[in-house]
Design an enzyme around this catalytic site. Sequence first.
Site, PDB file in Angstrom:
ATOM      1  N   GLU A  99       0.849  -1.192   0.000  1.00 37.80           N
ATOM      2  CA  GLU A  99       0.000   0.000   0.000  1.00 37.80           C
ATOM      3  C   GLU A  99       0.885   1.241   0.000  1.00 37.80           C
ATOM      4  O   GLU A  99       2.100   1.171   0.204  1.00 37.80           O
ATOM      5  CB  GLU A  99      -0.901   0.035   1.240  1.00 37.80           C
ATOM      6  CG  GLU A  99      -2.359  -0.327   0.993  1.00 37.80           C
ATOM      7  CD  GLU A  99      -3.155   0.821   0.374  1.00 37.80           C
ATOM      8  OE1 GLU A  99      -2.533   1.778  -0.154  1.00 37.80           O
ATOM      9  OE2 GLU A  99      -4.387   0.762   0.409  1.00 37.80           O
ATOM     10  N   GLY A 142      -5.918   4.314  15.407  1.00 35.59           N
ATOM     11  CA  GLY A 142      -4.607   4.299  14.788  1.00 35.59           C
ATOM     12  C   GLY A 142      -3.901   5.622  14.995  1.00 35.59           C
ATOM     13  O   GLY A 142      -4.287   6.422  15.853  1.00 35.59           O
ATOM     14  N   ASP A 175      -6.082   6.037   7.377  1.00 34.46           N
ATOM     15  CA  ASP A 175      -5.785   5.072   6.328  1.00 34.46           C
ATOM     16  C   ASP A 175      -4.926   5.664   5.215  1.00 34.46           C
ATOM     17  O   ASP A 175      -4.058   5.010   4.679  1.00 34.46           O
ATOM     18  CB  ASP A 175      -7.095   4.540   5.730  1.00 34.46           C
ATOM     19  CG  ASP A 175      -6.869   3.466   4.696  1.00 34.46           C
ATOM     20  OD1 ASP A 175      -6.810   2.287   5.081  1.00 34.46           O
ATOM     21  OD2 ASP A 175      -6.739   3.796   3.502  1.00 34.46           O
ATOM     22  N   ASN A 221     -11.426   6.008   2.518  1.00 29.46           N
ATOM     23  CA  ASN A 221     -10.190   5.294   2.210  1.00 29.46           C
ATOM     24  C   ASN A 221      -9.178   6.203   1.522  1.00 29.46           C
ATOM     25  O   ASN A 221      -8.256   6.706   2.131  1.00 29.46           O
ATOM     26  CB  ASN A 221     -10.508   4.067   1.355  1.00 29.46           C
ATOM     27  CG  ASN A 221      -9.370   3.090   1.275  1.00 29.46           C
ATOM     28  OD1 ASN A 221      -8.229   3.473   1.080  1.00 29.46           O
ATOM     29  ND2 ASN A 221      -9.657   1.801   1.422  1.00 29.46           N
ATOM     30  N   ASP A 258     -10.253   2.188  -3.561  1.00 21.99           N
ATOM     31  CA  ASP A 258      -9.195   2.248  -2.552  1.00 21.99           C
ATOM     32  C   ASP A 258      -8.458   3.590  -2.676  1.00 21.99           C
ATOM     33  O   ASP A 258      -9.092   4.636  -2.780  1.00 21.99           O
ATOM     34  CB  ASP A 258      -8.265   1.048  -2.735  1.00 21.99           C
ATOM     35  CG  ASP A 258      -7.545   0.641  -1.460  1.00 21.99           C
ATOM     36  OD1 ASP A 258      -7.009   1.518  -0.771  1.00 21.99           O
ATOM     37  OD2 ASP A 258      -7.490  -0.564  -1.165  1.00 21.99           O
ATOM     38  N   SER A 259      -7.147   3.557  -2.711  1.00 24.36           N
ATOM     39  CA  SER A 259      -6.359   4.794  -2.727  1.00 24.36           C
ATOM     40  C   SER A 259      -6.426   5.469  -4.093  1.00 24.36           C
ATOM     41  O   SER A 259      -6.836   4.867  -5.087  1.00 24.36           O
ATOM     42  CB  SER A 259      -4.912   4.493  -2.349  1.00 24.36           C
ATOM     43  OG  SER A 259      -4.840   4.008  -1.031  1.00 24.36           O
TER      44      SER A 259
END
Length: 324
Positions: free
Chosen positions: A52, A114, A139, A186, A235-236
């Site tokens: 990632e 986190g 994230d 995300n 996602d990213s």
Amino acid sequence: MDHSPLGVSAASTLNHTDATRGLVPIPAAERGLPTVTAEPYFKVSDGMVALEGPAYDRHGNLYFVDVYADRILRLTPDLQLSTVYTEAGLRPAGIAVHKDGRIFAAGIGDFDAGSIVAFQPDGSPPETILPTSAGFVPDDLVFDHQGGIYFTDFQGSSTRPKGGVHHLSADSRKITPILPDMASANGVALSPDGKVLWATEFCNSRLHRVDLVDAVTVTRFGTTVPYHFVGRAPDSMRTDAEGNVYVAMYQQGRILVFSPFGMPIGQILLPGREQNHFLKTTSLAFVPGSRDVVIVARDELGGRGSVIFRARGLAAGTTLFSHQ
């Protein structure tokens, strides 16, 4: 032998076409888009590594993460791979490079809380930018033009949206919600002029666009959802110098490209996706000053390992804070 006990005719028998085979056929509305297939660039592992967060520094080094091994890795221009930072329990998921050279990493932790940490390129000394006590699950992240950070909060589900996109001031003292009540926010990216913020909503498969007055103020009617994705899951993301938006499609083995107004205009496929290879495509990064793109993925179903791929986008990547 494919025998029909009822004597059903061939005309009443449903069959696959070439376009619908595999686990993740391209949705009908996207099949006619300009399409290229990426090529392998560097194999990180023969095993499954949760790659990632790729990001380049000023020296051409590519940083990326191994989420569940709590590692941040560096790939040099001559393809030498090393681990530069580890922190038990961090579970890093996104990286952004500061223009002073520090590496900022967003960590999802235990998925309840986190943090965001920063460190020098040699891995020291680490400092906490956003502590776990803040209660977020960071994230991904991107710097604004003044050194503030937009970060996604990967919390919630499709029926209980509780994540979002937030802005952390450059001095780390103030957190401002930008897009609240999202189902696991995300990816996050900025337009080249910093006036449009983009985000993906993982659990509800949506692309969000936010028009900004300044870093923390949204224009009137400035939040829209220009696209609803088919299948799992956005996602990213990154942007290019023309304002186009590139979204990694987790569990689809491809990058979907959008115009500055959120209309699909192209796609980059990973090789073998039609045979269910490299479906877990999580993120991408532009090589600074070029159209070259690296894409990170792993092949959990097909067993071909964890690989960085390369392709070329429609335009050079947005000049990030690291290179301003």
